[in-house]
Design a protein around this motif. Structure first.
Motif, mmCIF file in Angstrom:
data_model
loop_
_atom_site.group_PDB
_atom_site.id
_atom_site.type_symbol
_atom_site.label_atom_id
_atom_site.label_comp_id
_atom_site.label_asym_id
_atom_site.label_seq_id
_atom_site.Cartn_x
_atom_site.Cartn_y
_atom_site.Cartn_z
ATOM 1 N N GLU A 129 0.812 -1.214 0.000
ATOM 2 C CA GLU A 129 0.000 0.000 0.000
ATOM 3 C C GLU A 129 0.851 1.272 0.000
ATOM 4 O OE1 GLU A 129 -3.419 0.038 -0.175
ATOM 5 O OE2 GLU A 129 -3.258 -2.133 -0.437
ATOM 6 N N LEU A 130 2.163 1.113 0.185
ATOM 7 C CA LEU A 130 3.069 2.268 0.259
ATOM 8 C C LEU A 130 3.995 2.306 -0.948
ATOM 9 C CD1 LEU A 130 4.163 1.877 3.996
ATOM 10 C CD2 LEU A 130 2.426 3.419 3.093
ATOM 11 N N PRO A 131 4.444 3.503 -1.340
ATOM 12 C CA PRO A 131 5.425 3.597 -2.427
ATOM 13 C C PRO A 131 6.775 3.011 -1.979
ATOM 14 C CG PRO A 131 4.581 5.786 -1.822
ATOM 15 C CD PRO A 131 4.004 4.807 -0.861
ATOM 16 N N ASP A 132 7.544 2.490 -2.932
ATOM 17 C CA ASP A 132 8.835 1.862 -2.629
ATOM 18 C C ASP A 132 9.758 2.774 -1.824
ATOM 19 O OD1 ASP A 132 8.025 -0.397 -3.920
ATOM 20 O OD2 ASP A 132 9.322 -0.152 -5.670
ATOM 21 N N GLN A 133 9.783 4.045 -2.141
ATOM 22 C CA GLN A 133 10.665 4.979 -1.441
ATOM 23 C C GLN A 133 10.291 5.070 0.044
ATOM 24 O OE1 GLN A 133 10.765 8.915 -3.082
ATOM 25 N NE2 GLN A 133 12.480 9.566 -1.807
ATOM 26 N N GLU A 134 9.014 5.102 0.341
ATOM 27 C CA GLU A 134 8.585 5.149 1.742
ATOM 28 C C GLU A 134 8.911 3.842 2.455
ATOM 29 O OE1 GLU A 134 4.548 6.378 2.454
ATOM 30 O OE2 GLU A 134 4.773 8.172 1.219
ATOM 31 N N ILE A 135 8.745 2.719 1.765
ATOM 32 C CA ILE A 135 9.079 1.421 2.360
ATOM 33 C C ILE A 135 10.566 1.373 2.687
ATOM 34 C CG2 ILE A 135 9.221 -1.073 1.960
ATOM 35 C CD1 ILE A 135 6.731 -0.753 0.136
ATOM 36 N N GLU A 136 11.393 1.791 1.757
ATOM 37 C CA GLU A 136 12.846 1.772 1.974
ATOM 38 C C GLU A 136 13.229 2.664 3.150
ATOM 39 O OE1 GLU A 136 16.555 0.675 1.974
ATOM 40 O OE2 GLU A 136 15.164 -0.197 0.522
ATOM 41 N N SER A 137 12.659 3.861 3.211
ATOM 42 C CA SER A 137 12.946 4.771 4.321
ATOM 43 C C SER A 137 12.489 4.180 5.650
ATOM 44 C CB SER A 137 12.247 6.117 4.114
ATOM 45 O OG SER A 137 12.767 6.774 2.998
ATOM 46 N N PHE A 138 11.289 3.632 5.654
ATOM 47 C CA PHE A 138 10.741 3.045 6.875
ATOM 48 C C PHE A 138 11.616 1.895 7.364
ATOM 49 C CE2 PHE A 138 8.081 -0.367 8.693
ATOM 50 C CZ PHE A 138 7.708 0.256 9.863
ATOM 51 N N ILE A 139 11.996 0.998 6.471
ATOM 52 C CA ILE A 139 12.802 -0.156 6.870
ATOM 53 C C ILE A 139 14.183 0.278 7.343
ATOM 54 C CG2 ILE A 139 13.911 -2.279 6.039
ATOM 55 C CD1 ILE A 139 11.367 -2.692 4.306
ATOM 56 N N THR A 140 14.770 1.255 6.689
ATOM 57 C CA THR A 140 16.078 1.775 7.121
ATOM 58 C C THR A 140 15.986 2.322 8.537
ATOM 59 O OG1 THR A 140 16.725 2.260 4.853
ATOM 60 C CG2 THR A 140 17.901 3.449 6.590
ATOM 61 N N ILE A 141 14.964 3.102 8.811
ATOM 62 C CA ILE A 141 14.783 3.672 10.155
ATOM 63 C C ILE A 141 14.463 2.567 11.162
ATOM 64 C CG2 ILE A 141 13.293 5.167 11.552
ATOM 65 C CD1 ILE A 141 13.099 6.965 8.998
ATOM 66 N N LEU A 142 13.646 1.623 10.774
ATOM 67 C CA LEU A 142 13.295 0.521 11.667
ATOM 68 C C LEU A 142 14.536 -0.310 12.022
ATOM 69 C CD1 LEU A 142 10.888 -0.827 13.083
ATOM 70 C CD2 LEU A 142 10.629 -2.266 11.053
ATOM 71 N N GLU A 143 15.384 -0.590 11.045
ATOM 72 C CA GLU A 143 16.623 -1.332 11.305
ATOM 73 C C GLU A 143 17.538 -0.547 12.244
ATOM 74 O OE1 GLU A 143 16.895 -3.835 7.099
ATOM 75 O OE2 GLU A 143 17.875 -1.873 7.257
ATOM 76 N N ARG A 144 17.622 0.743 12.031
ATOM 77 C CA ARG A 144 18.442 1.589 12.906
ATOM 78 C C ARG A 144 17.871 1.599 14.325
ATOM 79 N NH1 ARG A 144 19.289 7.960 12.315
ATOM 80 N NH2 ARG A 144 20.809 8.201 13.982
ATOM 81 N N LEU A 145 16.563 1.718 14.428
ATOM 82 C CA LEU A 145 15.906 1.705 15.731
ATOM 83 C C LEU A 145 16.137 0.367 16.436
ATOM 84 C CD1 LEU A 145 14.112 3.299 17.676
ATOM 85 C CD2 LEU A 145 12.129 2.367 16.473
ATOM 86 N N ALA A 146 16.104 -0.732 15.694
ATOM 87 C CA ALA A 146 16.362 -2.053 16.282
ATOM 88 C C ALA A 146 17.772 -2.118 16.860
ATOM 89 C CB ALA A 146 16.165 -3.145 15.236
ATOM 90 N N LYS A 147 18.753 -1.592 16.140
ATOM 91 C CA LYS A 147 20.130 -1.584 16.640
ATOM 92 C C LYS A 147 20.263 -0.718 17.884
ATOM 93 C CE LYS A 147 22.439 -2.603 12.311
ATOM 94 N NZ LYS A 147 23.225 -2.109 11.203
ATOM 95 N N VAL A 148 19.651 0.457 17.859
ATOM 96 C CA VAL A 148 19.705 1.357 19.009
ATOM 97 C C VAL A 148 19.038 0.699 20.214
ATOM 98 C CG1 VAL A 148 18.840 3.544 19.939
ATOM 99 C CG2 VAL A 148 19.863 3.481 17.665
#
Length: 168
Positions: A129-148
């Protein structure tokens, strides 16, 4: 991308509440709600245990109890049910007969694979339901948040400065 300095965010901040509400919906939607519609017949606790065993290849009963934060007797009851269904098997350590290992059977592995497929289908449909760019941004932030999140001192995050002295 704007990089901000790390700062202490108060637990009452609207970001925290929005994050918590969204995370609750996502975890529920991708977990228990999705599994209610899948003909798997396992509880979330049983699935967590099977997933933990699969991730490790095998696990000691005592490790499972610590990971799930329950007593050894509670784990034994859960394992009895999973073993009766042919999803796990227990084995004694050849060097230390007191140690009991658990591993998935082929049937248990197939059950976890089915659960992951259901979960991935729900995630894929949601992300579509989301554009690829938003998915990529979301996953990048989510991965960073997981590490933090792995570096956060939970004891100090949970307790106030006054309460920390009372903790064991």
């Amino acid at each position: 991308m704007v990089v901000r300095e790390a700062r202490e965010l108060q637990w009452t901040h609207p970001f925290v509440r929005r994050f918590d509400a969204s995370l609750h919906v996502l975890l529920n939607h991708f977990g228990p709600k999705a599994l209610q519609h899948a003909p798997i017949g396992l509880t979330p606790g049983q699935l967590f245990m099977l997933y933990s065993i699969k991730k490790e290849g095998h696990a000691m009963v005592s490790q499972l109890a610590r990971r799930m934060e329950v007593t050894s007797s509670a784990i034994t009851v859960m394992l009895d049910r999973l073993e009766q269904r042919g999803l796990v098997k227990r084995m004694r350590d050849v060097e230390d007969r007191r140690a009991v290992y658990v591993e998935l059977t082929e049937r248990g592995d197939a059950a976890i694979e089915e659960v992951m497929e259901v979960r991935h289908r729900v995630i894929a449909q949601t992300l579509s339901e989301l554009p690829d760019q938003e998915i990529e941004s979301f996953i990048t932030i989510l991965e960073r948040l997981a590490k933090v999140s792995e570096t956060v001192d939970l004891k100090s995050a949970i307790a106030s400065k006054n309460q920390m002295e009372e903790w064991p």
